[in-house]
Design a protein around this motif. Structure first.
Motif, PDB file in Angstrom:
ATOM      1  N   SER A 124       1.211  -0.698  -0.273  1.00 19.75           N
ATOM      2  CA  SER A 124       0.164  -0.055  -0.050  1.00 19.75           C
ATOM      3  C   SER A 124       0.465   0.733  -0.023  1.00 19.75           C
ATOM      4  O   SER A 124       1.974   1.043   0.311  1.00 19.75           O
ATOM      5  CB  SER A 124      -0.737  -0.073   1.210  1.00 19.75           C
ATOM      6  OG  SER A 124      -0.432   0.501   2.655  1.00 19.75           O
ATOM      7  N   THR A 171       2.639   4.574   1.360  1.00 14.05           N
ATOM      8  CA  THR A 171       2.545   4.921   2.997  1.00 14.05           C
ATOM      9  C   THR A 171       2.065   6.501   2.700  1.00 14.05           C
ATOM     10  O   THR A 171       3.537   7.340   1.776  1.00 14.05           O
ATOM     11  CB  THR A 171       4.265   4.572   3.416  1.00 14.05           C
ATOM     12  OG1 THR A 171       3.778   3.170   2.829  1.00 14.05           O
ATOM     13  CG2 THR A 171       4.334   4.784   4.874  1.00 14.05           C
ATOM     14  N   GLU A 174      -2.461   3.041   7.790  1.00 19.00           N
ATOM     15  CA  GLU A 174      -2.275   2.129   6.793  1.00 19.00           C
ATOM     16  C   GLU A 174      -0.592   2.735   6.895  1.00 19.00           C
ATOM     17  O   GLU A 174       0.756   2.012   6.291  1.00 19.00           O
ATOM     18  CB  GLU A 174      -2.038   3.731   5.560  1.00 19.00           C
ATOM     19  CG  GLU A 174      -1.481   3.252   4.352  1.00 19.00           C
ATOM     20  CD  GLU A 174      -1.648   4.379   3.183  1.00 19.00           C
ATOM     21  OE1 GLU A 174      -1.654   4.552   2.193  1.00 19.00           O
ATOM     22  OE2 GLU A 174      -2.321   5.288   3.164  1.00 19.00           O
ATOM     23  N   THR A 175       0.020   3.093   7.878  1.00 24.33           N
ATOM     24  CA  THR A 175       1.718   3.832   7.918  1.00 24.33           C
ATOM     25  C   THR A 175       2.227   2.508   9.053  1.00 24.33           C
ATOM     26  O   THR A 175       3.330   3.492   9.784  1.00 24.33           O
ATOM     27  CB  THR A 175       1.591   4.902   8.596  1.00 24.33           C
ATOM     28  OG1 THR A 175       0.369   5.813   9.276  1.00 24.33           O
ATOM     29  CG2 THR A 175       0.911   6.075   7.339  1.00 24.33           C
ATOM     30  N   GLN A 210      -1.405  -2.248  11.073  1.00 22.08           N
ATOM     31  CA  GLN A 210      -2.641  -3.047  10.476  1.00 22.08           C
ATOM     32  C   GLN A 210      -3.385  -3.505  11.215  1.00 22.08           C
ATOM     33  O   GLN A 210      -3.924  -4.594  10.925  1.00 22.08           O
ATOM     34  CB  GLN A 210      -1.989  -3.803   9.196  1.00 22.08           C
ATOM     35  CG  GLN A 210      -0.753  -3.103   7.770  1.00 22.08           C
ATOM     36  CD  GLN A 210      -0.139  -2.067   8.146  1.00 22.08           C
ATOM     37  OE1 GLN A 210       0.947  -2.452   9.261  1.00 22.08           O
ATOM     38  NE2 GLN A 210      -0.032  -0.946   8.405  1.00 22.08           N
ATOM     39  N   LYS A 270      -9.899   4.835  -1.495  1.00 23.53           N
ATOM     40  CA  LYS A 270      -8.952   3.670  -0.715  1.00 23.53           C
ATOM     41  C   LYS A 270      -9.030   2.797   0.205  1.00 23.53           C
ATOM     42  O   LYS A 270      -8.431   2.029   0.292  1.00 23.53           O
ATOM     43  CB  LYS A 270      -8.149   5.173  -0.009  1.00 23.53           C
ATOM     44  CG  LYS A 270      -6.317   4.900   0.373  1.00 23.53           C
ATOM     45  CD  LYS A 270      -5.774   6.306   0.873  1.00 23.53           C
ATOM     46  CE  LYS A 270      -4.686   6.076   1.749  1.00 23.53           C
ATOM     47  NZ  LYS A 270      -3.706   6.616   2.069  1.00 23.53           N
ATOM     48  N   TYR A 271     -10.286   3.102   1.289  1.00 24.03           N
ATOM     49  CA  TYR A 271     -10.793   2.327   2.477  1.00 24.03           C
ATOM     50  C   TYR A 271     -10.691   1.310   1.527  1.00 24.03           C
ATOM     51  O   TYR A 271     -10.190  -0.265   2.522  1.00 24.03           O
ATOM     52  CB  TYR A 271     -11.609   3.071   2.948  1.00 24.03           C
ATOM     53  CG  TYR A 271     -11.873   2.080   3.589  1.00 24.03           C
ATOM     54  CD1 TYR A 271     -11.615   1.817   5.107  1.00 24.03           C
ATOM     55  CD2 TYR A 271     -13.387   1.687   3.760  1.00 24.03           C
ATOM     56  CE1 TYR A 271     -12.597   0.651   5.376  1.00 24.03           C
ATOM     57  CE2 TYR A 271     -14.227   0.440   4.424  1.00 24.03           C
ATOM     58  CZ  TYR A 271     -13.685   0.489   5.582  1.00 24.03           C
ATOM     59  OH  TYR A 271     -14.198  -0.992   5.982  1.00 24.03           O
ATOM     60  N   LEU A 300      -7.319  -0.721   0.899  1.00 23.72           N
ATOM     61  CA  LEU A 300      -7.115  -1.447   2.311  1.00 23.72           C
ATOM     62  C   LEU A 300      -6.950  -2.978   2.708  1.00 23.72           C
ATOM     63  O   LEU A 300      -7.140  -3.457   3.338  1.00 23.72           O
ATOM     64  CB  LEU A 300      -6.279  -0.447   2.917  1.00 23.72           C
ATOM     65  CG  LEU A 300      -5.490   0.899   2.643  1.00 23.72           C
ATOM     66  CD1 LEU A 300      -5.546   2.157   3.427  1.00 23.72           C
ATOM     67  CD2 LEU A 300      -4.512   0.783   2.000  1.00 23.72           C
ATOM     68  N   TYR A 343      -5.373   2.657  -6.836  1.00 21.08           N
ATOM     69  CA  TYR A 343      -6.761   2.036  -6.258  1.00 21.08           C
ATOM     70  C   TYR A 343      -7.454   1.243  -6.301  1.00 21.08           C
ATOM     71  O   TYR A 343      -8.349   0.472  -6.816  1.00 21.08           O
ATOM     72  CB  TYR A 343      -7.294   2.698  -4.802  1.00 21.08           C
ATOM     73  CG  TYR A 343      -6.579   3.734  -4.056  1.00 21.08           C
ATOM     74  CD1 TYR A 343      -5.472   2.714  -3.755  1.00 21.08           C
ATOM     75  CD2 TYR A 343      -6.757   5.113  -3.834  1.00 21.08           C
ATOM     76  CE1 TYR A 343      -4.151   3.053  -2.440  1.00 21.08           C
ATOM     77  CE2 TYR A 343      -5.536   5.583  -3.214  1.00 21.08           C
ATOM     78  CZ  TYR A 343      -4.289   4.915  -2.389  1.00 21.08           C
ATOM     79  OH  TYR A 343      -3.255   5.868  -1.421  1.00 21.08           O
TER      80      TYR A 343
END
Length: 652
Positions: free
Chosen positions: A20, A22, A452-453, A456, A478-479, A482, A507
């Motif tokens: 993903s 970052t 994300e960063t 998880q 994006k959600y 992820l 995405y």
């Protein structure tokens, strides 16, 4: 030429499992400006929403710090010796604090050794591995930029065709040692491959020209934190001074440029907080963090959400604004206690004796004040004074070997100085530093970035689902990406050609790949992402992967070669280019790319396996067996390699 089929042979390309994008929201180095805060008034605090300063508009141009030195020579000279004035630079051996003779750094997790070297006027960092007395791997990168003043640390950046990457070791000034860079410890060593994004540079250097969508490519980079970081764009001020249109007196202020001393405390603190506040940055809808101009409310551009556990006393190196505003002293001062009460941006902190800071405390806490049992006279004579007791130094959570003054002013007990961590099984609690209120959108966006960063934790995704309707369409995509769940968006009827944001297109490509049609459905979106951000290496590499999965190695190779044209050392593209050439029977080219990949990473399993297979196709069986034995030595429990050796013996 048909490929020789080997039993148990794992010929493969290098893929990106579960990757993903970052987002780094790191803020370092204190930015405040000196002046007489008592001159500020309600008008200048911009409570009316209209700034009296003429340089706050987006259309006003920045002029660069060099244009300031002619008139402000003394201040410029003083500022150059501050941490901010030395926050980002090229290496100069004449002023360098580094000691190149104190040994090397060993990463016990990744088994790499690192040695800083200065020879023939060039500073470089070498990475190597030893087997007995033999060097079995050696890679060297030249240092392009130094990041950090050296008051605490100096880290380093290498540059490849405009792409900036952090280097794996750092000089820790207080302890006078070399060690792994922050975040590279405990098996997280990304070597020379950690991208330096725009947010990383934003608080270390001015005059950055970032290439949109590239992640870490720049057409030019300036030096250090410039004057305009605190005073705003200077072009109007320069013209006004040349035309002698303004004088700067208490009765007739110069409004052609922001003077932080004439701002009320909230706007004054915002200038410091743009860099000196750690948290998750959530841009206001339709705004970017880079749109902020000194003299305007920071909250008009971003909200800063700070995650904390129920019993956390952690603080990061750049947490000063948050910690100060937690203090009773700050709250009780009614806006009188600000950053510039104690700090002048134009003067080096090291040149101020401790008594200067203690005297600031004593302006409110007079001798015999009930808050402090020590008399004022005795306290001033104490080596540590007020600061030592009420603003203790402690290790920070984000940088090893570094201690920092905790700006949370309080009566310190020993337990305060024991850093605690957020329970990994509990969700973070976010506080909105910009205001007391957290909107559903901000809560969802902060949780998205935190997932994300940082952590998880699937429970975070479930938390975001509660506020999904508050997210804008691109954030919803994006959600879903992820979450690896296209069903969260309902039917995916979006077309690739309608996408205007490269990351959203990317995405969507990942979500389309989950459909029954698979990679074929994702291809147009990957192509669109590359059109929108042609210098993003990840997008191009993923596009190459898609072509290869669709059995089009020629188109895949073209994308990998485009990546290598931008960055010849890109390990994944080298492995995959070698694989495509192998598929097409171009064995000599395949071996060249694969060998280059092995030079970048001698323990890239895909490259090592491919090398054996390429040599097999070339019928160089003895050499293939030699490299296969290395694989067996590295992975002794892999039965496939032993079977491959049997196959080689049959063909020899």
């Amino acid at each position: 030429m048909p490929l020789i089929k080997l039993a148990g042979c794992f010929i493969k390309r290098f893929t990106f499992p579960g990757i993903s994008i970052t987002v780094f929201t790191i803020a370092l180095f204190f930015v405040c400006c000196s002046g007489n805060k008592e001159k500020s008034d309600l008008k200048n605090d911009l409570n009316t929403g209209v700034s009296p300063f003429l340089n706050v508009g987006q259309n006003v141009n920045y002029a660069g710090s060099a244009s300031c030195t002619g008139c402000h020579t003394k201040v410029s000279h003083s500022y150059a010796h501050t941490g901010k004035g030395r926050a980002f630079s090229t290496f100069d051996i004449k002023t360098a604090p580094e000691n190149f003779s104190v040994g090397q750094v060993y990463d016990s997790y990744k088994k790499y050794c690192y040695k800083p070297m200065y020879k023939n006027g060039v500073f470089s960092i070498a990475e190597f591995r030893l087997s007995g007395n033999d060097t079995v791997h050696y890679l060297e990168r030249e240092v392009k930029y130094v990041i950090g003043s050296g008051n605490q640390t100096r880290s380093y950046i290498c540059e490849i065709n405009g792409y900036l990457y952090e280097m794996p070791i750092t000089w820790y000034s207080r302890r006078k040692i070399w060690d792994l860079s922050p975040g590279y410890e405990k098996g997280n060593n990304s070597r020379f491959n950690r991208p330096i994004g725009e947010a990383c540079l934003n608080c270390h250097v001015s005059d950055v020209n970032y290439i949109e969508g590239s992640l870490n490519r720049y057409s030019s980079v300036g030096q250090n934190i410039g004057c305009e970081k605190c005073h705003g764009a200077g072009s109007i001020h320069i013209k006004a001074m040349e035309a002698k249109e303004f004088t700067d007196t208490s009765e007739s202020p110069d409004y052609s440029i922001v003077n932080p001393a004439r701002l009320g405390y909230s706007l004054q603190t915002d200038i410091c907080s743009q860099c000196h506040l750690e948290g998750i940055v959530v841009p206001v809808k339709g705004k970017r963090q880079q749109d902020y101009r000194p003299g305007l409310p920071l909250s008009d551009f971003i909200s800063v959400l700070i995650p904390s556990g129920p019993d956390s006393s952690d603080f990061g190196f750049a947490s000063h604004a948050e910690r100060l505003q937690t203090s009773k002293c700050f709250i009780a001062s009614g806006g009188k206690l600000t950053c510039i009460t104690c700090h002048s941006s134009h003067e080096s902190l090291s040149e101020k004796p401790l008594l200067v800071y203690n005297s600031k405390c004593m302006e409110c806490h007079k001798s015999g004040h009930k808050i402090c049992a020590i008399s004022g006279k005795k306290q001033m004579a104490e080596p540590k004074g007020c600061i030592g007791c009420h603003m203790g130094k402690s290790g920070v959570t984000d940088i090893p070997h570094v201690s920092s003054t905790d700006h949370f002013i309080r009566k310190i007990v020993k337990s305060d100085l024991k850093l605690k961590t957020i329970d990994g099984n509990s969700l973070p609690v976010f506080r909105n530093f910009s205001s007391g209120h957290i909107s559903e959108r901000e809560k969802a966006m902060a949780s998205l970035v935190y997932f994300e960063t940082t952590d998880q934790n699937p429970a975070l995704l479930a938390e975001i689902q509660k506020y999904i309707n508050a997210l804008d369409p691109s954030s919803k995509v994006k959600y879903a990406y992820l979450s690896n769940n296209a069903g969260l968006l309902g039917p995916l009827r979006e077309s690739a050609e309608n996408q205007t944001d490269a990351y959203t297109a990317f995405y969507y490509s990942g979500l389309k790949a989950l459909s029954p049609v698979g990679v074929r459905a994702s291809l147009p979106f990957l192509q669109r992402a590359v059109v929108l951000a042609p210098e993003n290496l990840l997008f191009r590499t993923r596009l190459g992967d898609a072509f290869d999965e669709l059995n089009n190695p020629s188109a895949a190779l073209n994308e990998y070669l485009q990546v290598l044209k931008l960055n010849p050392f890109e390990e994944k593209a080298l492995v995959n280019a070698g694989w495509c050439c192998l598929e097409m029977g171009r064995f000599d080219e395949a071996l060249v790319y694969t060998q280059r990949a092995v030079v970048q990473n001698p323990y890239n399993k895909s490259a090592l396996e491919n090398r054996v297979n390429i040599l097999m196709q070339k019928k160089e069986f003895r050499l293939a067996e030699k490299w296969l034995l290395q694989l067996i030595q590295q992975y002794p429990y892999d039965a496939n390699y032993r079977q491959m050796r049997v196959e080689i013996h049959k063909l020899k």
